[in-house]
Design a protein around this motif. Structure first.
Motif, PDB file in Angstrom:
ATOM      1  N   LYS A 517      47.796  -0.262  20.407  1.00  0.00           N
ATOM      2  CA  LYS A 517      46.905   0.502  21.501  1.00  0.00           C
ATOM      3  C   LYS A 517      45.405  -0.021  21.305  1.00  0.00           C
ATOM      4  CE  LYS A 517      45.229   4.422  19.829  1.00  0.00           C
ATOM      5  NZ  LYS A 517      45.060   5.696  19.389  1.00  0.00           N
ATOM      6  N   ASN A 518      44.868  -0.426  20.308  1.00  0.00           N
ATOM      7  CA  ASN A 518      43.584  -0.823  20.273  1.00  0.00           C
ATOM      8  C   ASN A 518      43.147  -2.180  21.019  1.00  0.00           C
ATOM      9  OD1 ASN A 518      42.626   1.161  18.670  1.00  0.00           O
ATOM     10  ND2 ASN A 518      43.094   0.300  16.606  1.00  0.00           N
ATOM     11  N   ILE A 519      44.308  -2.884  21.092  1.00  0.00           N
ATOM     12  CA  ILE A 519      44.077  -4.163  21.836  1.00  0.00           C
ATOM     13  C   ILE A 519      44.348  -3.960  23.268  1.00  0.00           C
ATOM     14  CG2 ILE A 519      45.738  -6.204  22.643  1.00  0.00           C
ATOM     15  CD1 ILE A 519      46.324  -6.388  19.655  1.00  0.00           C
ATOM     16  N   LEU A 520      45.302  -2.736  23.819  1.00  0.00           N
ATOM     17  CA  LEU A 520      45.057  -2.371  25.088  1.00  0.00           C
ATOM     18  C   LEU A 520      43.700  -1.826  25.425  1.00  0.00           C
ATOM     19  CD1 LEU A 520      48.905  -0.778  25.332  1.00  0.00           C
ATOM     20  CD2 LEU A 520      48.092  -3.063  26.413  1.00  0.00           C
ATOM     21  N   LEU A 521      43.065  -0.996  24.583  1.00  0.00           N
ATOM     22  CA  LEU A 521      41.850  -0.543  24.860  1.00  0.00           C
ATOM     23  C   LEU A 521      40.557  -1.432  24.851  1.00  0.00           C
ATOM     24  CD1 LEU A 521      42.311   2.885  22.828  1.00  0.00           C
ATOM     25  CD2 LEU A 521      42.710   2.565  25.452  1.00  0.00           C
ATOM     26  N   ASP A 522      40.841  -2.524  24.463  1.00  0.00           N
ATOM     27  CA  ASP A 522      39.799  -3.534  24.448  1.00  0.00           C
ATOM     28  C   ASP A 522      39.956  -4.227  25.695  1.00  0.00           C
ATOM     29  OD1 ASP A 522      38.623  -6.136  24.094  1.00  0.00           O
ATOM     30  OD2 ASP A 522      37.976  -5.338  22.131  1.00  0.00           O
ATOM     31  N   GLU A 523      39.150  -4.336  26.781  1.00  0.00           N
ATOM     32  CA  GLU A 523      39.325  -4.784  28.025  1.00  0.00           C
ATOM     33  C   GLU A 523      39.522  -6.264  28.170  1.00  0.00           C
ATOM     34  OE1 GLU A 523      40.736  -4.912  31.541  1.00  0.00           O
ATOM     35  OE2 GLU A 523      40.046  -3.195  30.795  1.00  0.00           O
ATOM     36  N   ASN A 524      38.861  -6.985  27.123  1.00  0.00           N
ATOM     37  CA  ASN A 524      38.792  -8.524  27.338  1.00  0.00           C
ATOM     38  C   ASN A 524      40.213  -8.852  26.377  1.00  0.00           C
ATOM     39  OD1 ASN A 524      36.495  -8.747  28.323  1.00  0.00           O
ATOM     40  ND2 ASN A 524      35.440  -8.749  26.301  1.00  0.00           N
ATOM     41  N   LYS A 525      40.650  -8.205  25.414  1.00  0.00           N
ATOM     42  CA  LYS A 525      41.959  -8.539  24.681  1.00  0.00           C
ATOM     43  C   LYS A 525      43.067  -8.256  25.485  1.00  0.00           C
ATOM     44  CE  LYS A 525      39.901  -8.242  19.850  1.00  0.00           C
ATOM     45  NZ  LYS A 525      40.028  -7.521  18.548  1.00  0.00           N
ATOM     46  N   SER A 526      42.835  -6.917  26.185  1.00  0.00           N
ATOM     47  CA  SER A 526      44.023  -6.451  26.998  1.00  0.00           C
ATOM     48  C   SER A 526      44.253  -7.473  28.148  1.00  0.00           C
ATOM     49  CB  SER A 526      43.771  -5.193  27.611  1.00  0.00           C
ATOM     50  OG  SER A 526      44.813  -4.812  28.447  1.00  0.00           O
ATOM     51  N   LEU A 527      43.510  -7.939  28.911  1.00  0.00           N
ATOM     52  CA  LEU A 527      43.521  -8.804  30.104  1.00  0.00           C
ATOM     53  C   LEU A 527      44.097 -10.159  29.588  1.00  0.00           C
ATOM     54  CD1 LEU A 527      43.730  -9.217  32.934  1.00  0.00           C
ATOM     55  CD2 LEU A 527      41.264  -9.782  32.761  1.00  0.00           C
ATOM     56  N   SER A 528      43.506 -10.577  28.420  1.00  0.00           N
ATOM     57  CA  SER A 528      43.866 -11.844  28.170  1.00  0.00           C
ATOM     58  C   SER A 528      45.463 -11.668  27.539  1.00  0.00           C
ATOM     59  CB  SER A 528      43.112 -12.206  26.651  1.00  0.00           C
ATOM     60  OG  SER A 528      43.642 -13.449  26.081  1.00  0.00           O
ATOM     61  N   THR A 529      45.959 -10.684  26.972  1.00  0.00           N
ATOM     62  CA  THR A 529      47.263 -10.539  26.395  1.00  0.00           C
ATOM     63  C   THR A 529      48.486 -10.674  27.582  1.00  0.00           C
ATOM     64  OG1 THR A 529      46.440  -9.506  24.606  1.00  0.00           O
ATOM     65  CG2 THR A 529      48.723  -9.385  24.930  1.00  0.00           C
ATOM     66  N   PHE A 530      47.671  -9.868  28.537  1.00  0.00           N
ATOM     67  CA  PHE A 530      48.551  -9.756  29.970  1.00  0.00           C
ATOM     68  C   PHE A 530      48.784 -11.250  30.718  1.00  0.00           C
ATOM     69  CE2 PHE A 530      48.531  -5.227  29.465  1.00  0.00           C
ATOM     70  CZ  PHE A 530      49.439  -4.734  30.019  1.00  0.00           C
ATOM     71  N   LYS A 531      47.459 -11.905  30.508  1.00  0.00           N
ATOM     72  CA  LYS A 531      47.664 -13.264  31.145  1.00  0.00           C
ATOM     73  C   LYS A 531      48.468 -14.028  30.654  1.00  0.00           C
ATOM     74  CE  LYS A 531      44.290 -12.787  34.438  1.00  0.00           C
ATOM     75  NZ  LYS A 531      44.477 -13.217  35.906  1.00  0.00           N
ATOM     76  N   LYS A 532      48.567 -13.943  29.102  1.00  0.00           N
ATOM     77  CA  LYS A 532      49.255 -14.812  28.372  1.00  0.00           C
ATOM     78  C   LYS A 532      50.651 -14.596  28.357  1.00  0.00           C
ATOM     79  CE  LYS A 532      50.066 -17.569  24.936  1.00  0.00           C
ATOM     80  NZ  LYS A 532      49.759 -19.094  24.934  1.00  0.00           N
ATOM     81  N   ALA A 533      51.059 -13.034  28.877  1.00  0.00           N
ATOM     82  CA  ALA A 533      52.531 -12.933  29.012  1.00  0.00           C
ATOM     83  C   ALA A 533      52.876 -13.609  30.303  1.00  0.00           C
ATOM     84  CB  ALA A 533      52.548 -11.358  29.134  1.00  0.00           C
TER      85      ALA A 533
END
Length: 571
Positions: A517-533
């Motif tokens: 949840k905390n990763i999803l709420l961190d905009e930079n980490k969240s978008l980076s994770t989705f881009k990685k996916a």
């Protein structure tokens, strides 16, 4: 565009987070929402009905309502029809223009686009969305032997921001279009409506209204004062008055007003067969003594003599009976049936739940199962309300419960979306979430909404959905990936929590979900994770030209690519 329509459009754009869309696309989605909500009183996604882009044949919105359900793919169609073995279908076409006048050539082009869509051999260029919907329509026609009540209805809506003045030339175009469509011999009824600014403003305002119906309730007794209940009545309703409560008279479909959304009409099970047999035998006078009756809970009721106006109501017991009565609506003499009914007015969720549990004895669902389900649903809704970290999501336990609240639609998670999110993210099954959600529930029976499950995995799966939809709207993720969105969400969970999952009732799963949840709420980490996916998808070898991804092998390809990526990172 006049100032009032523009103001309403701006309100809609804000509510649905469509600020980055050009105005014509905003207006298309606005019109689609108003008309779809008029015809279908349940949650849906704007993208489910929007077709406007290159190759749309002049059709900006297109959807099907089959047996009262909005159908968006062939799996859903099959699920809905197979469960009841009949098919009542409506097909709806929409074209929207921001121009302030009605244009005869555009109306004519719209009608021609519809005729081309319905033709066995389409000549116009169709985009992928139109092609998919065309396949659904072909499947509807292939099931014509199940159209035992009627042939499909066809509705066309042309909308602009002008004022409709009953122009003779435009009416002539409309009548000619209706005649051409009638000559196809496909439809029971055909309607072409030309709507202007005032009409669409009225439709939008109606989307905020709760369901309201007026009946003649003559044969009744008033129940004594009961704590937690404003008023309550017991009696019988003539068939036609009961139909007013459950049926949309204009569209000949049953309202979605049955409280427990996870349980659905069970089709021709033994109980329903008995109800149907009683009606088909013409034993109308016996119906009210053989049937346990209907229980309706409303938030407001206004009596005026024998005329009762009931607002914001749900059938908390009687889903099976109501559907059988609706399906038998064409039986000769059916109007002679009297339906036993209780009407209870209360704002108390606790009282409402107790009424639901006490009255559900005719179905095959055990009381303890229903009680556990309702208890978990209430707890999950409360959990959503208690989560105040950055993004506020709302769990829609009852259909349209947030309609008039001003809450952004993107922040509302319906039960069908929750089921799909959880099954994709935590049951490793993004390939299995297509189709009607009632069938998805059966597919995963005993694997979710369990009384000992932690709430956070459900919430975080919905938060993952909210984030990916946000990225589609902001164009941070290309819309081409939308057909893989549940697979992307699954990969995001793998990237944040790993492949191994702890039991869903454990403290360990809750701790890992908190990190997720905390990763999803961190905009930079969240978008980076989705881009990685998405990078993993691109390297997986999965066929990105497929229209749908329903095979387990598609998910296996992504898991293999994920493992390969992890191994590479560790070397």
């Amino acid at each position: 565009m006049d100032k009032i329509t523009k103001s309403i459009l701006n309100s809609f754009v804000d509510q649905f987070d469509l600020g980055k869309y050009p105005e014509d696309k905003q207006f298309e989605n606005f019109v689609n929402y108003c008309i779809t909500t008029k015809l279908y009183r349940n949650s849906f996604e704007l993208d489910d009905v929007h077709t406007g882009s290159g190759g749309d044949a002049g059709i900006d919105g297109l959807f099907f309502i089959v047996n009262g359900k909005l159908i968006i793919d062939e799996d859903e169609l099959k699920d809905v029809v197979d469960s009841v073995n009949y098919l009542d279908a409506d097909i709806i076409f929409i074209q929207s223009k921001t121009s302030n006048s009605f244009d005869g050539s555009q109306i004519g082009s719209f009608i021609n686009g519809v005729k081309d869509f319905l033709d066995d051999k389409s000549e116009l260029v169709h985009n992928e969305k139109i092609k998919k919907l065309k396949n659904i329509w072909d499947s509807v026609i292939s099931m014509s032997s199940l159209m035992i009540n009627r042939r499909p209805n066809c509705k066309l809506y042309y909308v602009c921001t002008g004022k409709w003045l009953e122009d003779k030339n435009l009416n002539a175009i409309r009548k000619r279009g209706q005649k051409d469509l009638d000559n196809l011999n496909l439809f029971d009824s055909i309607a072409i409506e030309l709507l202007g600014a005032v009409d669409i403003q009225k439709l939008y305002n109606e989307t905020k209204n709760k369901l309201s119906t007026t009946i003649n309730f003559q044969n009744r007794v008033t129940l004594p004062d009961i704590e937690g209940i404003s008023e309550a009545y017991l009696g019988v309703l003539p068939y036609n008055d009961y139909m007013k409560l459950i049926k949309d008279e204009k569209n000949d479909v049953i309202h979605n007003i049955f409280d427990d959304n996870v349980r659905d009409f069970q089709g021709d099970n033994p109980v329903n067969q008995k109800i149907k047999k009683t009606l088909e035998e013409g034993s109308y006078n016996l119906f009210c003594v053989l049937n346990n009756g209907i229980t309706i809970v409303a938030s407001d009721l206004t009596p005026a003599g024998n005329r009762f106006t009931i607002r914001d109501y749900q059938v908390v017991n009687g889903c099976q009976t109501s559907n059988v009565l609706f399906n038998c609506r064409n039986l000769k003499g059916i109007e002679n049936v009297f339906v036993p009914i209780k009407i209870i007015v209360t704002d108390s969720d606790e009282v409402k739940t107790r009424i639901t549990l006490a009255n559900n004895s005719q179905t095959e669902v055990k009381t303890e199962q229903l009680e556990a389900l309702n208890s978990f649903q209430r707890g999950l809704e409360n959990y959503y309300n208690a989560e105040k970290m950055g993004i506020t999501l709302h769990y829609e336990r009852r259909s349209q419960q947030y309609n008039a609240t001003g809450i952004k639609k993107s922040q509302i998670i319906s039960i069908p979306i929750q089921i799909k999110c959880f099954a994709s993210v935590f049951l490793n099954s993004p390939h299995l979430v297509s189709g009607y959600y009632g069938s998805i529930v059966k597919r995963f029976n005993g694997k979710f909404f369990e009384v000992d499950h932690k709430y956070l995995p459900y919430y975080v799966s919905a938060l993952t959905y909210y984030k990916i939809e946000q990225y589609f709207r902001s164009l941070d993720i290309e819309s081409d990936y939308k057909k893989l969105r549940f697979h992307i969400m699954f990969l995001v969970r793998l990237l944040t929590m790993g492949e191994h999952l702890d039991p869903l009732n454990s403290a360990k799963i809750e701790k890992k979900c908190e990190t997720f949840k905390n990763i999803l709420l961190d905009e930079n980490k969240s978008l980076s994770t989705f881009k990685k996916a998405i990078d993993i998808i691109n390297s997986s070898g999965i066929d990105k030209n497929k229209k749908q991804y329903k095979a387990e092998s598609d998910t296996d390809l992504l898991i293999t690519a994920y493992r390969r990526d992890i191994a590479k990172a560790n070397n």
